[in-house]
Design a protein around this motif. Structure first.
Motif, mmCIF file in Angstrom:
data_model
loop_
_atom_site.group_PDB
_atom_site.id
_atom_site.type_symbol
_atom_site.label_atom_id
_atom_site.label_comp_id
_atom_site.label_asym_id
_atom_site.label_seq_id
_atom_site.Cartn_x
_atom_site.Cartn_y
_atom_site.Cartn_z
ATOM 1 N N MET A 51 -26.997 -47.267 29.676
ATOM 2 C CA MET A 51 -27.267 -45.837 29.574
ATOM 3 C C MET A 51 -28.250 -45.372 30.650
ATOM 4 O O MET A 51 -28.039 -44.357 31.313
ATOM 5 C CB MET A 51 -27.799 -45.493 28.185
ATOM 6 C CG MET A 51 -27.826 -44.011 27.892
ATOM 7 S SD MET A 51 -28.216 -43.634 26.173
ATOM 8 C CE MET A 51 -26.760 -44.239 25.330
ATOM 9 N N SER A 54 -26.687 -45.516 34.096
ATOM 10 C CA SER A 54 -25.794 -44.365 34.245
ATOM 11 C C SER A 54 -26.574 -43.116 34.632
ATOM 12 O O SER A 54 -26.177 -42.358 35.525
ATOM 13 C CB SER A 54 -25.041 -44.126 32.936
ATOM 14 O OG SER A 54 -24.337 -42.912 32.962
ATOM 15 N N GLY A 139 -26.054 -36.028 24.150
ATOM 16 C CA GLY A 139 -25.536 -36.571 25.388
ATOM 17 C C GLY A 139 -24.990 -35.426 26.217
ATOM 18 O O GLY A 139 -24.387 -34.491 25.669
ATOM 19 N N LEU A 182 -21.681 -43.160 25.290
ATOM 20 C CA LEU A 182 -21.114 -44.214 26.132
ATOM 21 C C LEU A 182 -19.594 -44.260 26.031
ATOM 22 O O LEU A 182 -18.897 -44.428 27.045
ATOM 23 C CB LEU A 182 -21.721 -45.563 25.759
ATOM 24 C CG LEU A 182 -23.185 -45.768 26.165
ATOM 25 C CD1 LEU A 182 -23.706 -47.098 25.637
ATOM 26 C CD2 LEU A 182 -23.342 -45.713 27.687
ATOM 27 N N GLU A 200 -26.548 -38.390 30.799
ATOM 28 C CA GLU A 200 -27.678 -38.946 30.055
ATOM 29 C C GLU A 200 -27.706 -38.432 28.624
ATOM 30 O O GLU A 200 -27.051 -37.450 28.281
ATOM 31 C CB GLU A 200 -28.996 -38.567 30.751
ATOM 32 C CG GLU A 200 -29.246 -37.073 30.804
ATOM 33 C CD GLU A 200 -30.478 -36.715 31.611
ATOM 34 O OE1 GLU A 200 -30.982 -37.578 32.360
ATOM 35 O OE2 GLU A 200 -30.937 -35.562 31.499
#
Length: 250
Positions: A51, A54, A139, A182, A200
């Motif tokens: 995470m 990313s 997210g 994810l 994020e």
């Protein structure tokens, strides 16, 4: 790293970009080291590391920097293993709320510094570890529009775990619950292979406070002072920054 905020874009236009990027990458490095030290250096088997990597890639952190941070955390010294996440919140002038995320290896230092920073900003620290009700954890994936079909992308995102889709000026914004992040990103990667502006799990205000231009700029200056602290990773706020956009357009 002022969280998901238009202020980040304003700073990048007006500030010394190399210095800003260096500071952001240093904070990402710490976060990567913590995740790798706790769960291992393989992003395929360490969701927390996957995470943060990313997120770092979406902000153009070089691959070499990411690999260096992972190597530090998984080497003999295990850098990052002693860091602890601490969350502070507080209310400032006009009812604005700050949410401050810290990673520290010195609790005495971070407590003293955060209390001092809130005091200088004219605010008061709330209960440690609590997330104010004015923020939702979400997210978010921001994608440049280019020639992407909006309806097709929206339907694909919703079918793969998104719960909101917005079309802003030059970008599409896709929102989801943190637990779906994810899986949603993996599905988008396989289908489209995007380069993201933002990717994020973050805190987003569900209500904003509008101040005048002078007070808004003053509090943004205080945010920069928080961000300059070595233990502070991210600062979130619920100020309405549209007044600054209006000023820039004049």
């Amino acid at each position: 790293m002022a969280g998901h905020s238009k202020w980040a874009n304003i700073k990048h236009r007006k500030g010394a970009q190399d210095a800003i990027r260096g500071k952001i990458f240093a904070k990402f490095s710490k976060e990567i080291m913590v995740a790798a030290a706790r769960g291992g250096g393989d992003i395929e088997t360490n969701p927390a590391l996957r995470m943060v990597v990313s997120k770092a890639r979406a902000k153009s952190m070089p691959k070499a920097n990411i690999e260096k941070a992972i190597a530090k955390a998984t080497g003999a010294s295990k850098e990052g293993a002693d860091f602890k996440e601490v969350i502070y919140s507080g209310t400032l002038a006009g009812g604005v709320t700050f949410l401050v995320i810290c990673l520290t290896d010195n609790m005495n230092r971070v407590v003293s510094n955060i209390q001092s920073l809130f005091k200088k900003a004219g605010g008061q620290v709330g209960k440690q570890g609590s997330i104010p009700y004015v923020f939702d954890q979400k997210g978010i994936l921001e994608i440049e529009k280019n020639n992407i079909d909006e309806e097709e992308l929206m339907m694909f995102a919703l079918e793969n775990g998104a719960d909101d889709f917005k079309s802003e000026n030059e970008f599409y914004e896709i929102y989801c619950e943190p637990s779906n992040f994810l899986n949603l990103k993996n599905a988008l990667d396989q289908q489209y292979n995007f380069e993201y502006k933002t990717a994020e799990v973050t805190y987003i205000p569900n209500q904003e406070i509008a101040l005048d231009e002078e007070k808004t700029k003053k509090l943004l200056e205080h945010i920069e002072k928080f961000e300059d602290d070595e233990d502070v990773q991210e600062v979130f706020h619920n100020m309405d920054l549209s007044i600054l956009s209006d000023v820039e357009e004049e």
